[in-house]
Design a protein around this motif. Structure first.
Motif, PDB file in Angstrom:
ATOM      1  N   GLY A   1       0.969  -1.140  -0.081  1.00 28.13           N
ATOM      2  CA  GLY A   1       0.107   0.022   0.063  1.00 28.13           C
ATOM      3  C   GLY A   1       0.820   1.163   0.032  1.00 28.13           C
ATOM      4  O   GLY A   1       0.646   2.061  -0.650  1.00 28.13           O
ATOM      5  N   ASP A   2       1.946   1.070   0.643  1.00 24.31           N
ATOM      6  CA  ASP A   2       2.773   2.395   0.775  1.00 24.31           C
ATOM      7  C   ASP A   2       3.465   2.684  -0.499  1.00 24.31           C
ATOM      8  O   ASP A   2       3.520   3.724  -1.027  1.00 24.31           O
ATOM      9  CB  ASP A   2       4.000   1.963   1.672  1.00 24.31           C
ATOM     10  N   ALA A   3       3.888   1.486  -1.172  1.00 19.15           N
ATOM     11  CA  ALA A   3       4.697   1.756  -2.694  1.00 19.15           C
ATOM     12  C   ALA A   3       3.592   2.337  -3.575  1.00 19.15           C
ATOM     13  O   ALA A   3       3.829   3.080  -4.390  1.00 19.15           O
ATOM     14  CB  ALA A   3       5.335   0.190  -2.977  1.00 19.15           C
ATOM     15  N   LEU A   4       2.354   1.712  -3.323  1.00 17.06           N
ATOM     16  CA  LEU A   4       1.227   2.036  -4.536  1.00 17.06           C
ATOM     17  C   LEU A   4       0.908   3.698  -4.174  1.00 17.06           C
ATOM     18  O   LEU A   4       0.800   4.581  -5.174  1.00 17.06           O
ATOM     19  CB  LEU A   4       0.145   1.337  -4.379  1.00 17.06           C
ATOM     20  N   GLY A   5       0.950   3.972  -3.074  1.00 13.92           N
ATOM     21  CA  GLY A   5       0.553   5.388  -2.803  1.00 13.92           C
ATOM     22  C   GLY A   5       1.572   6.454  -2.716  1.00 13.92           C
ATOM     23  O   GLY A   5       1.425   7.686  -2.861  1.00 13.92           O
TER      24      GLY A   5
ATOM     25  N   CYS B   1      -1.812   9.743   0.992  1.00 18.43           N
ATOM     26  CA  CYS B   1      -2.416   8.587   0.623  1.00 18.43           C
ATOM     27  C   CYS B   1      -1.179   7.468   0.918  1.00 18.43           C
ATOM     28  O   CYS B   1      -1.949   6.286   0.706  1.00 18.43           O
ATOM     29  CB  CYS B   1      -2.848   8.595  -0.782  1.00 18.43           C
ATOM     30  N   ASP B   2      -0.072   7.694   0.771  1.00 16.39           N
ATOM     31  CA  ASP B   2       0.882   6.524   1.066  1.00 16.39           C
ATOM     32  C   ASP B   2       0.815   6.050   2.378  1.00 16.39           C
ATOM     33  O   ASP B   2       0.599   4.720   2.672  1.00 16.39           O
ATOM     34  CB  ASP B   2       2.340   6.896   1.057  1.00 16.39           C
TER      35      ASP B   2
ATOM     36  N   PRO C   1      -8.001   6.756 -12.515  1.00 17.71           N
ATOM     37  CA  PRO C   1      -7.275   6.138 -11.154  1.00 17.71           C
ATOM     38  C   PRO C   1      -6.438   5.382 -11.348  1.00 17.71           C
ATOM     39  O   PRO C   1      -6.325   4.443 -12.261  1.00 17.71           O
ATOM     40  CB  PRO C   1      -8.902   5.631 -10.573  1.00 17.71           C
ATOM     41  N   VAL C   2      -5.559   5.163 -10.469  1.00 17.58           N
ATOM     42  CA  VAL C   2      -4.288   4.425 -10.268  1.00 17.58           C
ATOM     43  C   VAL C   2      -4.880   3.060  -9.992  1.00 17.58           C
ATOM     44  O   VAL C   2      -5.702   2.774  -9.077  1.00 17.58           O
ATOM     45  CB  VAL C   2      -3.386   5.002  -9.017  1.00 17.58           C
ATOM     46  N   ARG C   3      -4.402   1.946 -10.734  1.00 13.93           N
ATOM     47  CA  ARG C   3      -4.836   0.711 -10.725  1.00 13.93           C
ATOM     48  C   ARG C   3      -3.672  -0.422 -10.367  1.00 13.93           C
ATOM     49  O   ARG C   3      -3.954  -1.592 -10.266  1.00 13.93           O
ATOM     50  CB  ARG C   3      -5.407   0.165 -11.903  1.00 13.93           C
ATOM     51  N   GLY C   4      -2.517   0.073 -10.005  1.00 17.19           N
ATOM     52  CA  GLY C   4      -1.478  -0.660  -9.667  1.00 17.19           C
ATOM     53  C   GLY C   4      -0.338   0.276  -9.411  1.00 17.19           C
ATOM     54  O   GLY C   4      -0.314   1.472  -9.043  1.00 17.19           O
ATOM     55  N   ILE C   5       0.898  -0.394  -9.685  1.00 16.06           N
ATOM     56  CA  ILE C   5       2.344   0.338  -9.311  1.00 16.06           C
ATOM     57  C   ILE C   5       2.309   1.339 -10.602  1.00 16.06           C
ATOM     58  O   ILE C   5       2.330   0.870 -11.700  1.00 16.06           O
ATOM     59  CB  ILE C   5       3.301  -0.781  -9.154  1.00 16.06           C
TER      60      ILE C   5
ATOM     61  N   ALA D   1      12.188  16.233  -5.434  1.00 18.91           N
ATOM     62  CA  ALA D   1      13.465  15.964  -5.485  1.00 18.91           C
ATOM     63  C   ALA D   1      14.102  15.708  -3.996  1.00 18.91           C
ATOM     64  O   ALA D   1      13.541  16.688  -3.075  1.00 18.91           O
ATOM     65  CB  ALA D   1      14.043  17.094  -6.153  1.00 18.91           C
ATOM     66  N   PRO D   2      14.627  14.843  -3.605  1.00 16.77           N
ATOM     67  CA  PRO D   2      15.448  14.008  -4.468  1.00 16.77           C
ATOM     68  C   PRO D   2      14.907  12.612  -4.473  1.00 16.77           C
ATOM     69  O   PRO D   2      15.710  11.739  -4.648  1.00 16.77           O
ATOM     70  CB  PRO D   2      17.111  14.129  -3.835  1.00 16.77           C
ATOM     71  N   TYR D   3      13.831  12.473  -4.108  1.00 12.36           N
ATOM     72  CA  TYR D   3      13.122  11.104  -3.630  1.00 12.36           C
ATOM     73  C   TYR D   3      12.614  10.489  -4.986  1.00 12.36           C
ATOM     74  O   TYR D   3      11.770  11.166  -5.869  1.00 12.36           O
ATOM     75  CB  TYR D   3      12.072  11.442  -2.688  1.00 12.36           C
ATOM     76  N   HIS D   4      12.784   9.288  -5.435  1.00 11.37           N
ATOM     77  CA  HIS D   4      12.258   8.734  -6.348  1.00 11.37           C
ATOM     78  C   HIS D   4      10.908   7.618  -5.712  1.00 11.37           C
ATOM     79  O   HIS D   4      11.194   6.481  -5.421  1.00 11.37           O
ATOM     80  CB  HIS D   4      13.521   7.420  -7.123  1.00 11.37           C
ATOM     81  N   LYS D   5       9.921   8.582  -6.009  1.00 11.37           N
ATOM     82  CA  LYS D   5       8.611   8.087  -5.337  1.00 11.37           C
ATOM     83  C   LYS D   5       8.061   7.483  -6.678  1.00 11.37           C
ATOM     84  O   LYS D   5       7.549   8.102  -7.747  1.00 11.37           O
ATOM     85  CB  LYS D   5       7.786   9.207  -4.899  1.00 11.37           C
ATOM     86  N   GLY D   6       7.557   6.025  -6.422  1.00 15.11           N
ATOM     87  CA  GLY D   6       7.086   5.320  -7.696  1.00 15.11           C
ATOM     88  C   GLY D   6       7.721   4.272  -7.998  1.00 15.11           C
ATOM     89  O   GLY D   6       8.869   3.698  -7.506  1.00 15.11           O
ATOM     90  N   ASP D   7       7.264   3.469  -9.138  1.00 18.88           N
ATOM     91  CA  ASP D   7       8.033   2.301  -9.503  1.00 18.88           C
ATOM     92  C   ASP D   7       8.171   0.927  -8.543  1.00 18.88           C
ATOM     93  O   ASP D   7       9.115   0.293  -8.518  1.00 18.88           O
ATOM     94  CB  ASP D   7       9.527   2.755 -10.435  1.00 18.88           C
ATOM     95  N   GLY D   8       7.216   1.291  -7.514  1.00 17.60           N
ATOM     96  CA  GLY D   8       7.405   0.119  -6.666  1.00 17.60           C
ATOM     97  C   GLY D   8       8.235   0.619  -5.253  1.00 17.60           C
ATOM     98  O   GLY D   8       8.272  -0.505  -4.486  1.00 17.60           O
TER      99      GLY D   8
END
Length: 387
Positions: free
Chosen positions: A23-27, A313-314, A45-49, A64-71
């Motif tokens: 849930g954290d990674a999706l959000g 939402c994360d 709407p978001v349906r997955g990663i 920046a500098p965080y890569h939020k997303g992609d799991g």
């Protein structure tokens, strides 16, 4: 939703912690945005990663500098796993002193892989200011751990990583509530601390055989105090009228808005934001409980509803995922999601759950021995006099 086969403690622990991480990674990639902005960015709407909100995330503000997303998991999961490591060391119930003696050294002394930074670093270098407060107050300020949370930002910082407390007290919501409040006293005050206790209790309640989304929320309401209770009650009343998580987003936000001090613009909090109050509540916990109700305890709709809610939402999806996973066990988590999140984050999502389940068994055995010793002592104290 009641599972047809009662999950074991180990399955519930995996469901809870892996479900929270997923849930954290999706959000993560849509944190801070509105539902409308999420729909525009992702064509619905978001349906997955999904990938980062900004393709140029390395320089885009305020990401920046965080890569939020992609799991990639965020600080919610990093803090949760840190607390599991504390339980592994102590192998007993935790209190505020455990934060000072074990959690703080873990955060500031041991480099770990930080997915959003794509580098090995001290967790202290990733966590938010509200969590850095723990280090400032306990390590540098030498404050009494039971009082260190005073003056901290009142947000979901403590609540977001309290699932392990609920699992160690599985089936005992009152015990989880009390332990989380004690532990969180080193981190937060006011309704942030209260939310930590209620979330831990909700996880413990979700582990009860036959538990449902409704019974989990009932337990939360039975224990919650002040604005937290009022917010959960308002959200529950609204959630009971909905069965589609996406359609419920607007009504749930309207229900929690009177108790939320951040205000309508999440990235520009109001002047009254995050001030201690007995009348208010964090937004994340009531909405997570609301999504759990709307989804009737089902993992995917509860988590995706939380993700598409936007704002924080994360953390909302972390809590909703933890509760839905604890209710039904890890089999309800899409295997493809769990695999990708684990690989992308370079984390073994299942090992912390297995370790914590073992600790929970040890803690229960010790609790039982203490209880029997107390019963024997009390029986002797109250036995009628004999000639």
């Amino acid at each position: 939703m009641t599972p047809t086969v009662t999950p074991t403690l180990e399955e519930r622990a995996a469901g809870c912690l892996v479900g929270a991480a997923v849930g954290d990674a999706l959000g993560g990639p849509v944190e801070g945005w509105t539902p409308e902005q999420i729909n525009e960015r992702h064509g619905g709407p978001v349906r997955g990663i999904v990938g980062p909100f900004h393709p140029d995330w390395r320089t885009a503000r305020p990401i920046a500098p965080y890569h939020k997303g992609d799991g990639h998991v965020t600080d919610d999961t990093l803090m949760t796993h840190a607390l599991v490591r504390v339980y592994e060391k102590v192998r007993g119930h935790l209190d505020a002193y455990a934060v000072a003696e074990h959690l703080v050294p873990d955060l500031m002394g041991t480099p770990r892989w930080i997915p959003e930074l794509e580098a090995e670093a001290l967790p202290l270098q990733r966590i938010f200011l509200a969590e850095k407060w723990i280090v400032a107050r306990l390590h540098y300020g030498h404050v009494d751990p039971r009082e260190a949370g005073t003056g901290n930002i009142v947000n979901c910082g403590a609540a977001m990583y309290m699932a392990p407390v609920g699992l160690v007290n599985a089936g005992n919501p009152h015990g989880a509530y009390a332990e989380a409040l004690d532990l969180a006293g080193a981190h937060q005050s006011s309704y942030g601390r209260e939310a930590a206790g209620v979330f831990a209790a909700a996880v413990a309640a979700a582990c009860l055989p036959g538990a449902t989304a409704g019974s989990v929320v009932d337990t939360a309401l039975a224990l919650a105090k002040d604005g937290t209770r009022a917010a959960v009650e308002a959200v529950r009343e609204t959630a009971q009228r909905h069965r589609d998580p996406e359609a419920a987003i607007g009504p749930l936000r309207a229900a929690v808005a009177p108790f939320d001090q951040v205000g309508p613009d999440y990235r520009n909090p109001s002047l009254g934001a995050r001030r201690p109050s007995r009348l208010h509540s964090i937004e994340e916990l009531p909405i997570a409980l609301g999504m759990l109700l709307v989804a009737d305890g089902r993992y995917e709709p509860a988590v995706l509803g939380a993700v598409n809610y936007g704002r924080d939402c994360d953390s909302i999806a972390t809590m909703a995922g933890a509760l839905a996973g604890a209710l039904a066990g890890d089999s309800v988590i899409p295997a493809a999601w769990a695999k990708r999140v684990g690989e992308a984050s370079r984390l073994d999502l299942y090992a912390p759950a297995a370790a914590l389940a073992a600790v929970a068994r040890e803690v229960h055995a010790a609790d039982l021995a203490r209880r029997r010793a107390h019963e024997a002592a009390f029986t002797a104290l109250t036995a009628p006099d004999r000639p």
